[in-house]
Design a protein around this motif. Structure first.
Motif, PDB file in Angstrom:
ATOM      1  N   VAL A 222       0.937  -1.355   0.003  1.00  0.00           N
ATOM      2  CA  VAL A 222      -0.060   0.043  -0.103  1.00  0.00           C
ATOM      3  C   VAL A 222       0.872   1.104  -0.030  1.00  0.00           C
ATOM      4  O   VAL A 222       1.581   1.389   0.686  1.00  0.00           O
ATOM      5  CB  VAL A 222      -1.039  -0.068   1.126  1.00  0.00           C
ATOM      6  CG1 VAL A 222      -1.848   1.348   1.302  1.00  0.00           C
ATOM      7  CG2 VAL A 222      -1.787  -1.203   1.286  1.00  0.00           C
ATOM      8  N   GLY A 223       0.444   2.163  -0.970  1.00  0.00           N
ATOM      9  CA  GLY A 223       1.445   3.324  -1.056  1.00  0.00           C
ATOM     10  C   GLY A 223       0.863   4.400  -0.493  1.00  0.00           C
ATOM     11  O   GLY A 223      -0.184   5.177  -0.593  1.00  0.00           O
ATOM     12  N   THR A 224       1.703   5.173   0.452  1.00  0.00           N
ATOM     13  CA  THR A 224       1.629   6.749   0.902  1.00  0.00           C
ATOM     14  C   THR A 224       2.821   7.389   0.640  1.00  0.00           C
ATOM     15  O   THR A 224       3.979   6.883   0.360  1.00  0.00           O
ATOM     16  CB  THR A 224       1.183   6.762   2.320  1.00  0.00           C
ATOM     17  OG1 THR A 224       2.331   5.855   3.025  1.00  0.00           O
ATOM     18  CG2 THR A 224      -0.132   5.553   2.652  1.00  0.00           C
ATOM     19  N   ARG A 225       2.541   8.841   0.552  1.00  0.00           N
ATOM     20  CA  ARG A 225       3.421   9.592   0.016  1.00  0.00           C
ATOM     21  C   ARG A 225       4.700   9.349   1.224  1.00  0.00           C
ATOM     22  O   ARG A 225       4.555   9.459   2.460  1.00  0.00           O
ATOM     23  CB  ARG A 225       3.266  10.943   0.171  1.00  0.00           C
ATOM     24  CG  ARG A 225       4.463  12.204   0.018  1.00  0.00           C
ATOM     25  CD  ARG A 225       3.496  13.594  -0.349  1.00  0.00           C
ATOM     26  NE  ARG A 225       2.999  13.549  -1.569  1.00  0.00           N
ATOM     27  CZ  ARG A 225       1.689  13.863  -1.560  1.00  0.00           C
ATOM     28  NH1 ARG A 225       1.039  13.597  -0.554  1.00  0.00           N
ATOM     29  NH2 ARG A 225       1.142  13.858  -2.774  1.00  0.00           N
ATOM     30  N   THR A 226       6.077   9.047   0.752  1.00  0.00           N
ATOM     31  CA  THR A 226       7.086   8.455   1.488  1.00  0.00           C
ATOM     32  C   THR A 226       8.365   9.424   1.243  1.00  0.00           C
ATOM     33  O   THR A 226       9.221   9.403   0.084  1.00  0.00           O
ATOM     34  CB  THR A 226       7.348   7.108   1.231  1.00  0.00           C
ATOM     35  OG1 THR A 226       6.183   6.353   1.413  1.00  0.00           O
ATOM     36  CG2 THR A 226       8.548   6.486   2.179  1.00  0.00           C
ATOM     37  N   LEU A 227       8.734  10.460   1.897  1.00  0.00           N
ATOM     38  CA  LEU A 227       9.566  11.550   1.919  1.00  0.00           C
ATOM     39  C   LEU A 227      10.961  10.800   2.224  1.00  0.00           C
ATOM     40  O   LEU A 227      11.979  11.157   1.724  1.00  0.00           O
ATOM     41  CB  LEU A 227       9.310  12.722   2.886  1.00  0.00           C
ATOM     42  CG  LEU A 227       8.182  13.627   2.146  1.00  0.00           C
ATOM     43  CD1 LEU A 227       8.218  14.707   3.110  1.00  0.00           C
ATOM     44  CD2 LEU A 227       8.366  13.914   0.854  1.00  0.00           C
ATOM     45  N   ILE A 228      11.104   9.727   3.246  1.00  0.00           N
ATOM     46  CA  ILE A 228      12.126   8.924   3.766  1.00  0.00           C
ATOM     47  C   ILE A 228      11.947   7.508   3.545  1.00  0.00           C
ATOM     48  O   ILE A 228      11.201   6.981   4.077  1.00  0.00           O
ATOM     49  CB  ILE A 228      12.415   9.461   5.116  1.00  0.00           C
ATOM     50  CG1 ILE A 228      12.571  11.111   5.319  1.00  0.00           C
ATOM     51  CG2 ILE A 228      13.572   8.983   5.538  1.00  0.00           C
ATOM     52  CD1 ILE A 228      12.599  11.312   6.547  1.00  0.00           C
ATOM     53  N   LEU A 229      12.753   6.901   2.899  1.00  0.00           N
ATOM     54  CA  LEU A 229      12.843   5.633   2.788  1.00  0.00           C
ATOM     55  C   LEU A 229      13.188   4.744   3.896  1.00  0.00           C
ATOM     56  O   LEU A 229      14.111   5.509   4.712  1.00  0.00           O
ATOM     57  CB  LEU A 229      13.950   5.006   1.588  1.00  0.00           C
ATOM     58  CG  LEU A 229      14.155   3.572   1.589  1.00  0.00           C
ATOM     59  CD1 LEU A 229      12.901   2.995   0.701  1.00  0.00           C
ATOM     60  CD2 LEU A 229      15.218   3.283   0.645  1.00  0.00           C
ATOM     61  N   HIS A 230      12.392   3.900   4.308  1.00  0.00           N
ATOM     62  CA  HIS A 230      12.404   3.126   5.695  1.00  0.00           C
ATOM     63  C   HIS A 230      13.910   2.572   5.692  1.00  0.00           C
ATOM     64  O   HIS A 230      14.395   2.064   4.566  1.00  0.00           O
ATOM     65  CB  HIS A 230      11.368   2.289   5.928  1.00  0.00           C
ATOM     66  CG  HIS A 230      11.212   1.578   7.464  1.00  0.00           C
ATOM     67  ND1 HIS A 230      12.025   0.487   7.806  1.00  0.00           N
ATOM     68  CD2 HIS A 230      10.745   2.182   8.312  1.00  0.00           C
ATOM     69  CE1 HIS A 230      11.835   0.258   8.940  1.00  0.00           C
ATOM     70  NE2 HIS A 230      10.940   1.283   9.542  1.00  0.00           N
ATOM     71  N   HIS A 231      14.411   2.303   6.968  1.00  0.00           N
ATOM     72  CA  HIS A 231      15.808   1.865   6.973  1.00  0.00           C
ATOM     73  C   HIS A 231      15.755   0.282   6.519  1.00  0.00           C
ATOM     74  O   HIS A 231      17.025  -0.203   6.092  1.00  0.00           O
ATOM     75  CB  HIS A 231      16.311   1.686   8.385  1.00  0.00           C
ATOM     76  CG  HIS A 231      15.515   0.842   9.527  1.00  0.00           C
ATOM     77  ND1 HIS A 231      15.827  -0.175   9.542  1.00  0.00           N
ATOM     78  CD2 HIS A 231      14.576   1.233  10.479  1.00  0.00           C
ATOM     79  CE1 HIS A 231      15.165  -0.938  10.490  1.00  0.00           C
ATOM     80  NE2 HIS A 231      14.411   0.030  10.814  1.00  0.00           N
ATOM     81  N   ASP A 232      14.590  -0.588   6.512  1.00  0.00           N
ATOM     82  CA  ASP A 232      14.778  -1.830   5.943  1.00  0.00           C
ATOM     83  C   ASP A 232      14.176  -1.974   4.534  1.00  0.00           C
ATOM     84  O   ASP A 232      14.197  -2.940   3.702  1.00  0.00           O
ATOM     85  CB  ASP A 232      14.038  -2.687   6.714  1.00  0.00           C
ATOM     86  CG  ASP A 232      12.350  -2.448   6.578  1.00  0.00           C
ATOM     87  OD1 ASP A 232      12.026  -1.491   5.712  1.00  0.00           O
ATOM     88  OD2 ASP A 232      11.575  -3.137   7.472  1.00  0.00           O
ATOM     89  N   GLY A 233      13.728  -0.692   3.798  1.00  0.00           N
ATOM     90  CA  GLY A 233      13.560  -0.442   2.298  1.00  0.00           C
ATOM     91  C   GLY A 233      12.124  -1.091   1.954  1.00  0.00           C
ATOM     92  O   GLY A 233      11.631  -1.037   0.768  1.00  0.00           O
ATOM     93  N   HIS A 234      11.257  -1.598   2.742  1.00  0.00           N
ATOM     94  CA  HIS A 234      10.001  -2.075   2.507  1.00  0.00           C
ATOM     95  C   HIS A 234       9.219  -1.190   1.754  1.00  0.00           C
ATOM     96  O   HIS A 234       8.331  -1.434   0.961  1.00  0.00           O
ATOM     97  CB  HIS A 234       9.116  -2.684   3.807  1.00  0.00           C
ATOM     98  CG  HIS A 234       8.736  -1.576   4.688  1.00  0.00           C
ATOM     99  ND1 HIS A 234       9.213  -0.707   5.551  1.00  0.00           N
ATOM    100  CD2 HIS A 234       7.379  -1.184   4.562  1.00  0.00           C
ATOM    101  CE1 HIS A 234       8.260   0.093   6.038  1.00  0.00           C
ATOM    102  NE2 HIS A 234       7.356   0.065   5.518  1.00  0.00           N
ATOM    103  N   ASP A 235       9.241   0.336   1.904  1.00  0.00           N
ATOM    104  CA  ASP A 235       8.333   0.849   1.249  1.00  0.00           C
ATOM    105  C   ASP A 235       9.039   1.625  -0.042  1.00  0.00           C
ATOM    106  O   ASP A 235       8.852   2.964  -0.410  1.00  0.00           O
ATOM    107  CB  ASP A 235       8.118   2.239   2.125  1.00  0.00           C
ATOM    108  CG  ASP A 235       9.243   2.741   3.076  1.00  0.00           C
ATOM    109  OD1 ASP A 235      10.297   2.507   2.757  1.00  0.00           O
ATOM    110  OD2 ASP A 235       9.021   3.446   3.665  1.00  0.00           O
ATOM    111  N   LEU A 236       9.873   0.826  -0.753  1.00  0.00           N
ATOM    112  CA  LEU A 236      10.762   1.359  -1.937  1.00  0.00           C
ATOM    113  C   LEU A 236       9.778   1.770  -3.052  1.00  0.00           C
ATOM    114  O   LEU A 236      10.074   3.147  -3.427  1.00  0.00           O
ATOM    115  CB  LEU A 236      11.542   0.157  -2.546  1.00  0.00           C
ATOM    116  CG  LEU A 236      11.947   0.446  -3.820  1.00  0.00           C
ATOM    117  CD1 LEU A 236      13.085   1.515  -3.767  1.00  0.00           C
ATOM    118  CD2 LEU A 236      12.764  -0.785  -4.349  1.00  0.00           C
TER     119      LEU A 236
END
Length: 397
Positions: A222-236
């Motif tokens: 599920v995509g939401t506006r992501t200004l910062i990539l999470h440290h594990d990269g799941h929201d690439l």
């Protein structure tokens, strides 16, 4: 921008003062202490973020992180003149000290083990022997500590701050198991605490992207506006689409084509708001999904999303970013990191000679080579008079 990092009594690091610039490469042989340096910086950052106790306990408590080598300071052990020996019995208890200097503020923290039962400094003994005690914390103005530059300091339970040249008591009841940042800096009287805390909270660490077959990265999310990539990269996928809409889309496309000539990346949206990554490559009649990409290709795309973030941090640390990458991708990765260093201070911890060459190509890269002598991590070639100016708040005791 940080100008100095100081570490004292942490694992293989007995006493290290490191100069820093905009782009820094920390390298050295296996076992030289690169990972300890990275972990020490993460521990320092945790004082202003989620708290320092949980990370310490996860690694076995403060005593397991302390310098365990010889206390020899004359060099006789290194020269083989005498055998290694430990701390003199009855001497002061060892303490872990971490600190940094920057162009605007500096911060140092000193931690020790919980006082034993019956110690005069405690009204009653505590059973939480793995928790550290905050002995001292200091924030000062400028790149290094001077008595006149101290803005706020904590010693034990007491916190005081400078107010128009005089010292003002803030509290006498700050718990020894909590950092200065937990209770101070919420009012207009301590803007320096708020500034340092927010800067440290903004540091980003990337050291482990999950790219295995079961990784969430390889599945629609599920995509939401992501200004910062999470440290594990799941929201690439969401981070990639955010860059395409409000970031430097040209730099993003160029980073992909630099590593994979003729290739491009797009984000497909599906019912329910799910985002999925599509990798287009010359000669293929359909795009490849994230589930079909190699570990190295997926890791490179993750680094693109991290480094080309539309909200650059003051400091970003990459631990062995070349891991799983084919050697042919290293020059492109070096160019990507150099470009990102125009907007944020970057540390790269790596043992790759190819990446070192790529980072140092036509750029001012501060290369720090770590060495280990008698189990102590040192900076290769650094002499005493070449160390950056640094003074611990407790005068080095």
């Amino acid at each position: 921008m940080l100008t100095t990092l100081a570490i004292n009594n942490y694992r293989s690091v007995r006493d290290l003062v490191m100069p820093l610039t905009r782009l820094n490469l920390i390298t050295g042989a296996n076992g030289s202490g690169k990972s300890n340096l990275y972990k020490a910086l993460r521990l320092l950052a945790s004082t202003a973020r989620e708290g320092i106790i949980a990370p310490l306990v996860h690694e076995g408590g403060l005593t397991s992180l302390m310098w365990a080598g010889t206390d020899d300071r004359s060099g006789r052990v290194r020269r083989g003149e005498v055998p290694a020996y430990g701390r003199t019995r009855g001497g002061p208890a060892p303490r872990l000290r971490l600190g940094f200097g920057s162009e605007s503020f500096g911060y140092a923290v000193c931690m020790g083990i919980v006082a034993p039962p019956g110690n005069a400094t405690h009204q009653r003994a505590s059973s939480f022997q793995l928790d550290p005690e905050f002995k001292r914390e200091t924030i000062w103005a400028g790149p290094y500590l001077r008595p006149a530059s101290v803005l706020i300091e904590r010693e034990g339970n007491v916190v005081r701050r400078r107010n128009q040249g005089d010292w003002e008591l803030v509290t006498e009841h700050l718990p020894r198991y909590e950092s200065l940042f937990s209770q101070v800096g919420r009012d207009a009287q301590s803007p320096e605490v708020f500034a340092v805390r927010e800067a440290m909270r903004g540091w980003r660490f990337y050291d482990h992207f999950r790219v295995d077959s079961a990784s969430p990265i390889r599945q629609p999310q599920v995509g939401t506006r992501t200004l910062i990539l999470h440290h594990d990269g799941h929201d690439l996928a969401a981070a990639w689409q955010t860059i395409r809409e409000i970031g430097d889309v040209q730099a993003l496309d160029e980073a992909v084509s630099d590593a994979f000539p003729g290739a491009s990346v797009d984000i497909a949206t599906q019912a329910g708001g799910f985002f999925s990554l599509q990798f287009f490559q010359e000669g293929l009649l359909r795009p490849l999904t994230a589930a079909e990409l190699s570990d190295g290709t997926l890791r490179y795309l993750l680094l693109c999303a991290a480094l080309l973030t539309p909200r650059p941090p003051e400091l970003m640390i990459l631990n062995e970013p070349e891991s799983s990458l084919h050697a042919d991708l290293t020059p492109a990765l070096g160019r990507l990191i150099r470009q990102a260093a125009r907007h944020t201070q970057i540390w790269v911890i790596s043992h790759s000679t190819r990446l070192a060459a790529a980072l140092d190509d036509e750029s001012e890269c501060n290369t720090i080579v770590l060495d280990k002598v008698t189990s102590e991590t040192t900076i290769l070639g650094q002499r005493v008079l070449e160390r950056p100016a640094w003074h611990w708040p407790d005068g080095g005791k």
